[in-house]
Design a protein around this motif. Structure first.
Motif, mmCIF file in Angstrom:
data_model
loop_
_atom_site.group_PDB
_atom_site.id
_atom_site.type_symbol
_atom_site.label_atom_id
_atom_site.label_comp_id
_atom_site.label_asym_id
_atom_site.label_seq_id
_atom_site.Cartn_x
_atom_site.Cartn_y
_atom_site.Cartn_z
ATOM 1 N N GLY A 1 0.750 -1.268 -0.004
ATOM 2 C CA GLY A 1 0.067 0.094 0.179
ATOM 3 C C GLY A 1 0.863 1.244 -0.011
ATOM 4 O O GLY A 1 0.487 2.314 -0.660
ATOM 5 N N LEU B 1 2.030 2.331 -3.584
ATOM 6 C CA LEU B 1 0.884 2.954 -4.212
ATOM 7 C C LEU B 1 0.375 4.033 -3.527
ATOM 8 O O LEU B 1 -0.648 4.608 -3.984
ATOM 9 N N SER C 1 -3.194 6.776 -4.230
ATOM 10 C CA SER C 1 -3.976 7.142 -3.385
ATOM 11 C C SER C 1 -4.534 8.421 -3.101
ATOM 12 O O SER C 1 -5.824 8.986 -3.330
ATOM 13 N N SER D 1 -5.614 4.570 -13.661
ATOM 14 C CA SER D 1 -5.499 2.992 -13.739
ATOM 15 C C SER D 1 -4.136 2.842 -14.516
ATOM 16 O O SER D 1 -3.398 1.938 -14.082
ATOM 17 N N ALA E 1 -1.252 3.321 -11.845
ATOM 18 C CA ALA E 1 -1.362 2.416 -10.889
ATOM 19 C C ALA E 1 -0.590 1.081 -11.490
ATOM 20 O O ALA E 1 0.387 0.370 -11.052
ATOM 21 N N THR F 1 -1.900 -5.548 -5.629
ATOM 22 C CA THR F 1 -2.191 -4.178 -5.227
ATOM 23 C C THR F 1 -2.408 -3.100 -6.400
ATOM 24 O O THR F 1 -3.437 -2.342 -6.147
ATOM 25 N N GLU G 1 -5.804 -3.572 -7.516
ATOM 26 C CA GLU G 1 -6.718 -3.144 -6.687
ATOM 27 C C GLU G 1 -6.841 -1.539 -6.799
ATOM 28 O O GLU G 1 -7.688 -0.800 -6.991
ATOM 29 N N TYR G 2 -5.658 -0.880 -7.100
ATOM 30 C CA TYR G 2 -5.644 0.486 -7.243
ATOM 31 C C TYR G 2 -6.093 0.988 -8.396
ATOM 32 O O TYR G 2 -6.968 1.818 -8.706
ATOM 33 N N LEU H 1 -9.593 1.047 -8.103
ATOM 34 C CA LEU H 1 -10.202 2.212 -7.272
ATOM 35 C C LEU H 1 -10.061 3.433 -8.093
ATOM 36 O O LEU H 1 -10.745 4.322 -7.858
ATOM 37 N N SER I 1 -13.167 5.716 -8.045
ATOM 38 C CA SER I 1 -12.946 7.245 -7.677
ATOM 39 C C SER I 1 -13.739 8.159 -8.773
ATOM 40 O O SER I 1 -14.273 9.314 -8.581
ATOM 41 N N ALA J 1 -12.318 -3.978 -4.711
ATOM 42 C CA ALA J 1 -12.174 -2.473 -5.390
ATOM 43 C C ALA J 1 -12.827 -2.874 -6.578
ATOM 44 O O ALA J 1 -13.463 -2.129 -7.211
#
Length: 187
Positions: A15, A18, A22, A59, A62, A95, A98-99, A102, A106, A157
């Motif tokens: 986390g 990245l 976030s 994306s 990420a 991860t 996932e981001y 997200l 967002s 996510a």
């Protein structure tokens, strides 16, 4: 292995890699929404092309961060994350996924903010929290490893992004329309 301090270090470390993204995903919609309103973009059809481009860019960032970090030499990874690097590295692709998801969540949330649909925004955020909790705990129980938990979080996510996008692009009809329809059905 047992889910413990090593798994916590792995999840926290991935986390952290990245983390700057976030912050970007949180602040970009705050900066973008007033501009969208100023341009008079209010309907989902008007907002989505802009929000989609924003989500694609975030994306991509990420995935790029996840790939670059995954392939850096161990010496560099250990310089940044210390002894946790060997357990962080395997989590980075998951991860990053996932981001990437997200970023789409967002974008949908930004659209709901632009449309002043705070009720829908609260609903998807609560749903996301619940799915994240259930997926994370279920993955921990099933696999008992940090990678499994990371996969559960990535799945949550992805679900949140799909549901958020659907709620944004397909808003419910206005209450007046629903009440009018119910009145016609009662006749």
């Amino acid at each position: 292995s047992d889910l413990g301090t090593e798994a916590a270090a792995a999840l926290r470390g991935a986390g952290s890699v990245l983390g700057p993204l976030s912050i970007l995903m949180t602040t970009v919609p705050l900066a973008v929404v007033p501009e969208l309103r100023k341009r008079g973009l209010l309907t989902s059809a008007e907002l989505w092309p802009f929000l989609r481009r924003m989500a694609i860019a975030m994306s991509g960032v990420a995935v790029a961060i996840g790939c670059v970090a995954f392939f850096i030499p161990d010496s560099l990874g250990q310089a940044f994350l210390g002894d946790s690097w060997p357990v962080v590295r395997p989590l980075l692709p998951v991860t990053a996924t996932e981001y990437a998801a997200l970023a789409w969540f967002s974008a949908a949330a930004g659209g709901l903010i632009a449309q002043a649909r705070s009720g829908a925004l609260l609903q998807i955020r609560l749903q996301f929290s619940l799915v994240t909790l259930v997926a994370g705990v279920a993955a921990a129980a099933i696999w008992g490893q940090a990678l499994g938990v990371a996969m559960g979080l990535a799945l949550a996510a992805i679900v949140a992004a799909v549901v958020g996008r659907a709620m944004f692009l397909h808003p419910p009809p206005p209450k007046s329309q629903v009440l009018a329809q119910r009145g016609k059905e009662a006749e």
